[in-house]
Every structure is written in C-alpha cells, then in structure tokens.
Design a protein around this motif. Structure first.
Motif, short mmCIF file in Angstrom:
data_model
loop_
_atom_site.label_atom_id
_atom_site.label_comp_id
_atom_site.label_asym_id
_atom_site.label_seq_id
_atom_site.Cartn_x
_atom_site.Cartn_y
_atom_site.Cartn_z
N ALA A 291 0.85 -1.19 0.00
CA ALA A 291 0.00 0.00 0.00
C ALA A 291 0.89 1.24 0.00
O ALA A 291 1.59 1.51 0.97
CB ALA A 291 -0.92 -0.01 1.22
N ARG A 292 0.84 1.99 -1.08
CA ARG A 292 1.70 3.16 -1.23
C ARG A 292 0.85 4.37 -1.61
O ARG A 292 -0.12 4.26 -2.36
CB ARG A 292 2.75 2.90 -2.31
CG ARG A 292 3.74 4.04 -2.52
CD ARG A 292 4.68 3.72 -3.66
NE ARG A 292 5.57 4.84 -3.97
CZ ARG A 292 6.30 4.94 -5.07
NH1 ARG A 292 6.27 3.97 -5.98
NH2 ARG A 292 7.07 5.98 -5.29
N MET A 293 1.24 5.53 -1.09
CA MET A 293 0.61 6.80 -1.45
C MET A 293 1.71 7.84 -1.68
O MET A 293 2.60 7.99 -0.84
CB MET A 293 -0.35 7.27 -0.36
CG MET A 293 -1.10 8.56 -0.71
SD MET A 293 -2.37 9.02 0.50
CE MET A 293 -1.34 9.46 1.91
N TYR A 294 1.64 8.55 -2.78
CA TYR A 294 2.69 9.50 -3.13
C TYR A 294 2.07 10.64 -3.94
O TYR A 294 0.97 10.51 -4.48
CB TYR A 294 3.78 8.81 -3.97
CG TYR A 294 3.22 8.08 -5.19
CD1 TYR A 294 3.15 8.71 -6.42
CD2 TYR A 294 2.76 6.77 -5.07
CE1 TYR A 294 2.64 8.05 -7.53
CE2 TYR A 294 2.24 6.10 -6.17
CZ TYR A 294 2.18 6.75 -7.39
OH TYR A 294 1.65 6.09 -8.47
N GLY A 322 -1.12 9.73 -5.89
CA GLY A 322 -1.09 8.41 -6.48
C GLY A 322 -1.30 7.33 -5.43
O GLY A 322 -0.78 7.42 -4.32
N TYR A 323 -2.09 6.31 -5.79
CA TYR A 323 -2.31 5.14 -4.93
C TYR A 323 -1.80 3.89 -5.63
O TYR A 323 -2.02 3.71 -6.83
CB TYR A 323 -3.80 4.91 -4.67
CG TYR A 323 -4.56 5.99 -3.95
CD1 TYR A 323 -3.96 6.78 -2.98
CD2 TYR A 323 -5.91 6.21 -4.24
CE1 TYR A 323 -4.68 7.77 -2.31
CE2 TYR A 323 -6.64 7.19 -3.57
CZ TYR A 323 -6.02 7.96 -2.62
OH TYR A 323 -6.75 8.93 -1.96
N ARG A 346 -3.39 0.75 -9.71
CA ARG A 346 -2.76 2.04 -9.54
C ARG A 346 -3.80 3.10 -9.83
O ARG A 346 -4.49 3.04 -10.85
CB ARG A 346 -1.59 2.21 -10.50
CG ARG A 346 -0.76 3.46 -10.25
CD ARG A 346 0.22 3.77 -11.36
NE ARG A 346 -0.41 4.47 -12.48
CZ ARG A 346 -0.48 4.01 -13.72
NH1 ARG A 346 0.04 2.82 -14.02
NH2 ARG A 346 -1.05 4.72 -14.67
N ARG A 347 -3.94 4.05 -8.93
CA ARG A 347 -4.91 5.13 -9.13
C ARG A 347 -4.18 6.47 -9.12
O ARG A 347 -3.49 6.80 -8.15
CB ARG A 347 -5.99 5.10 -8.04
CG ARG A 347 -6.82 3.81 -8.02
CD ARG A 347 -7.62 3.61 -9.30
NE ARG A 347 -8.37 2.37 -9.31
CZ ARG A 347 -9.71 2.31 -9.19
NH1 ARG A 347 -10.40 3.41 -9.02
NH2 ARG A 347 -10.31 1.14 -9.25
N GLY A 371 -7.34 8.36 -12.87
CA GLY A 371 -6.90 7.45 -13.92
C GLY A 371 -6.12 6.29 -13.34
O GLY A 371 -6.20 6.00 -12.15
N GLY A 372 -5.35 5.62 -14.19
CA GLY A 372 -4.56 4.49 -13.72
C GLY A 372 -4.92 3.20 -14.43
O GLY A 372 -5.39 3.21 -15.58
#
Length: 553
Positions: A291-294, A322-323, A346-347, A371-372
C-alpha cells in the motif's frame, strides 16, 4: 465459549483512564475513549470537538490569525490552520507534533502554572531554551452501539463495542532547525457481540504510533522542511483520505514528506508506504509494501477581498495523489452475487479545490479525475484502464448575529461508479482505499466514497463557547445502478437483486461538550433508513450511537 466482555483481559488500564471512569461516573461497560480532535472532519465539523484551556493562556485567534501554541503560517492559518496542511488546531492539534508550545517561555511562571499540565508542555533543557521538550498525552474512552452494523451484514446484531486508547508523545526540539518526535499507543477493545477487531485498527499492544525526524529552516523566502519516519498525513481532501481516527489506531505512513510555505503559496511533496498494523506483539508494527501513497499538493492564497462588508479569503489548491494497492480494496465486483475479481491497481488522482470564505459564506468545491489501471490477479486476464471521477461541493451561511452563531449549509457529492457486467472496459468506480473522513458523509462507515451520490443539509451551532452541535442529513443514491454498493473496506454482495438507485437516508447528530479543561464529552447519534430496493435485496435499517470521553494535555 467466548466471554461477553474482553475489554480488561490481559490489558492494563492507565491511571488517567481510571480517573476518567471515576470522574464521569460511567459504568465500565459504557467506558469510551474519544480520539484526537476529529481529524475526522472538514474544518467546520472539526470545530465540534474542542479543547478548553485555562484563562491564563491566550485565546485562539480569529480565522486566519495566529493560533496560540502553533507555528505561524501566515495566511495559511485559515480554517483552524487546516490550510497549512498539518491538520486543524482547536486547543490541541489534530497531529500533535504540529503544535509549538515555545510561546509559554514568554508567559510568567505564576500564570503559566495555573494550568498544571503547562509544566509538561515546555521543558527547558539548556540555559538559553534553544533545546526543549514538550510532552503530550491522550486518554480516550469510547462506547459504540449498533443494532444492525454494516446494514445487517456484519454477522452481529446489537453490537456493543468498548474502546480504550492510551497515546503519549514527546517532542524534542534541538535548536531552531532540528526536531524529533515519538508517539506511543496502546489500544484496548472489547464489548459484547463485537466485530471487526481482527483488522489491527482497534487492538494494539504498545507500539510506536509516530516517530519522525524533522529538519527545517528558511530558504528562498520560504519556511521549508523535510519530515522523515512514521507519521499521520492529512494534506489531502477529506472525501478521499483521513487519519482514520474513528477506531483506536490511527492510519500512519512510513516515508518522507517535504514542504515549503511562502507568503501566499505552499507545496507539499510526499512518498509513503502504509504502516502494517496487523501484528499483535509489542513493538511489532512494520511497513506494508502493498500500500503506497505518493504525490504533491499545492495551495495558493488568492488575493483577499471584501464581500458583504466582510473580509474574505479563498484558496485554490491543485494536487496529484497516487495510490498503489491490492487486496480486498482493489478487487472489482462481478455480476455474480458476492463475487469479486482479485487484482492490484494504480490510481492517479489529479484534482483541484477552491475553498475559503466569501463574506458570511463558506464555500468548498473539489473535483478529481482518477486514472490508472487495474491488473487482474489471473495471469491471462487483460489489464484494464481506470476512468473515474469525483465532484464534491458545499456552501454554508454563517449567521454570526443569531443566537448560538449557527451555520446553515448544504453538501453534495458525486463519486463515480462502474459496471460489474463489463470485463474488458475501463474501470469507472472511484476508489478511496485509505479511508475517507467518516464525519464527511457517514459516521457509521456503512457507506464510503465509491459509486455514491449524496446530498443533504449541514447545520452547526455553538449555544455556548464550550458546547458544539452538528446536524447532517444526507440522502444517498448509487451513481451507477450497474455497480455495487460499497462500505468502508467492504463491497456488499448485492448485485442483480438490487433494483433502483436510491440507497437510503442517514441522519446524523453530534453534541460535543468541553465541560472542563482538557476534557471533552461527545455524543454521536446516527440512523440509516434503507430504501425499499435495498431492503428487498437484504439490507437492513439501523441505528448507531457513539459516546466519547476524551482527556488530553
């Protein structure tokens, strides 16, 4: 056979928690633990949970002014300092390391110590005061009753949940440019007919909740800093992401953020991995690399102006978030009842926000394109693009001349939905994997910001300085009738047996009473009236009651 109450099994009660029980005379079965000032709210809603300070300390400044015990962010002090990107300030900070108690150095000792806890807020460690320590603490007791949790799908009825949170922090300032903060949490959960305690968000043995090192200074005309380590992050629209303060364990992130604040413009850059809260051992929490958020968040303070003879200030925000995530939150619903397609996604969230005040009116308008792509777990399945969106808006009139200084407004939201009959087309369901603010739409967590249209009145008032009231009555529809109904971390099983778009109505009332310095007693009452179509599909109407007692210093 499971005991009916597991609250006090193997878990010590802190001294402050015991004091709380004795002070308010609550039966242990009703003991509750309130959270930090609701990081769980828009600035208006957050003001419903306030901390009362002694008269010897400065009063909070007016909107846009410098708030005591905080760093001065200039125009970004607006919205109880929510405009700064470090959370709201209402006596204490939504994020405790955002406080700055060095102003106590200029308060005479006789006045400062009228509030005993001020002794812990500014502890000088050298003769000049350039090295100093600030201690913080929170004891929160919370009781929750739900007769049909998650619209009757939680597998429990008449659920009684009792939550106790002990959270203490130490903020060490090493001169003007370096600061280290450590925060420790112990979470206890029990009750009868309870549910959801296996996810790591309620029961937590002693562990590091936050641990950061900040290096800051002035460069290129801006206040700049880099914050690395485990931290709460709230610089995002509350309709998308929050500190997850409803349960015992807040949502924290392991990574780094860098910020720069000029006179009328600020930017925040961040890259985080979510903290893994599922381990049950002492100091066992690690990093979840699934789980990443940037991204980046910017805010521009537009030129101030006068409207209806009142000073006005609007902010224009532009952001990219970004997720990257997988698991249950990433799975897509299929047409078959209860079936989902596993995968990862990816979002890419690109959005803008216009908010602030124009005379007596508070306005807030947010738009996000998401998007993603979605990658199915099945190897021979086709990767699908994502094309989703969200539009959120609210406007309220602040009647400052009326008794109780009420605010009358309306909130409307659209979160796009998709089509569970499509297997190859673009994914149209807006995703909020990292917990939208519960107070924003549905404090019961039965619904979340996916495939949802909501609209309803929002009223707040303060009959007394230490008493806040809030009423929100949203009505909900599915944005796409070919998509599922979503709860927080949950995709409901109803598919083709669910007809019509109307989901139901959820009236919500909050009363927050700061009856003594450092203490706040809050009551949240909510109901969910399911639509006829939802009841035919199997959903149940229900009621929700949450009582919270909070002690903070």
């Amino acid at each position: 056979m499971r005991p009916r109450c597991a609250l006090f099994q193997t878990w010590p009660i802190s001294v402050h928690a015991a004091v709380l029980l004795g002070t308010v005379g609550l039966h242990p079965a009703l003991a509750q633990a309130a959270s930090a000032p609701a990081q769980d709210t828009t600035p208006t809603a957050r003001q419903t949970i306030v901390a009362v300070e002694k008269n010897n300390t400065p009063k909070p400044a007016k909107a846009g002014g410098h708030i005591p015990h905080t760093q001065d962010w200039g125009v970004f002090n607006a919205g109880k300092q929510a405009a700064s990107g470090f959370g709201t300030m209402a006596g204490f900070g939504q994020v405790r390391w955002a406080e700055d108690w060095s102003d106590l150095a200029n308060v005479p000792l006789s006045k400062r110590n009228k509030d005993w806890f001020n002794r812990l807020k500014y502890i000088r460690l050298n003769n000049t005061g350039s090295i100093w320590l600030s201690l913080s603490g929170e004891e929160r007791l919370r009781y929750i009753f739900e007769n049909q949790p998650m619209m009757g799908t939680a597998g429990k009825t008449n659920a009684n949940r009792v939550l106790l949170r002990n959270m203490y922090g130490a903020d060490l300032h090493l001169g003007e440019h370096v600061r280290a903060y450590a925060e420790f949490l112990w979470g206890v959960a029990g009750g009868s007919n309870y549910y959801g305690y296996q996810a790591g968000t309620q029961r937590e043995r002693l562990d590091l909740q936050q641990g950061i090192l900040e290096v800051k200074g002035h460069l290129l005309g801006a206040s700049m800093g880099v914050i690395g380590g485990r931290q709460v992050f709230v610089d995002a629209p509350v309709s998308m992401q929050s500190a997850r303060d409803l349960p015992n364990v807040q949502q924290t992130w392991d990574g780094v953020r860098g910020y720069a604040v000029w006179k009328s413009f600020r930017v925040d850059l961040f890259d985080f991995m979510q903290t893994n809260k599922t381990p049950v051992d002492v100091f066992a929490d690690g990093t979840s690399y699934n789980a990443r958020m940037y991204g980046a968040y910017t805010s521009t303070a537009l030129p101030s102006f006068s409207f209806m003879k009142q000073k006005s200030q609007l902010f224009a925000d532009v952001f990219f978030i970004g997720y990257l995530f997988n698991g249950a939150n990433a799975a897509l619903p299929l047409a078959q009842t209860g079936k989902t397609e596993a995968g990862s996604t990816r979002r890419d969230n690109i959005g803008g926000r216009l908010w602030g005040n124009a005379g007596p009116f508070d306005v807030n308008l947010t738009g996000v394109f998401q998007g993603g792509q979605f990658r199915p777990a099945q190897k021979d399945a086709q990767t699908r693009p994502v094309r989703a969106f969200a539009v959120n808006g609210s406007i309220s009139w602040n009647a400052k001349n009326l008794l109780g200084k009420p605010s009358f407004g309306i909130q409307a939201d659209v979160f796009s939905g998709g089509n569970y009959n499509s297997k190859n087309g673009a994914v149209g369901t807006f995703a909020t994997p990292y917990v939208a603010l519960p107070y924003y739409n549905d404090v019961t967590l039965a619904l979340t910001s996916q495939n949802l249209v909501g609209v309803g009145p929002l009223i707040t008032a303060a009959p007394k300085p230490n008493l806040r009231l809030r009423l929100h009555v949203p009505a909900f529809w599915r944005e796409s009738t070919q998509d599922a109904v979503y709860g927080t971390g949950k995709t409901y099983a109803w598919r083709n047996n669910l007809h019509g778009g109307f989901v139901g109505v959820s009236p919500q009332v909050q009363v927050a009473w700061s009856f003594a310095p450092h203490f706040t007693w809050t009551h949240d009452i909510a109901g969910f009236a399911s639509s006829h179509g939802m009841r035919e599909a199997g959903a149940k109407s229900g009621m929700f009651y949450m009582q919270t007692m909070e002690f903070k210093f």
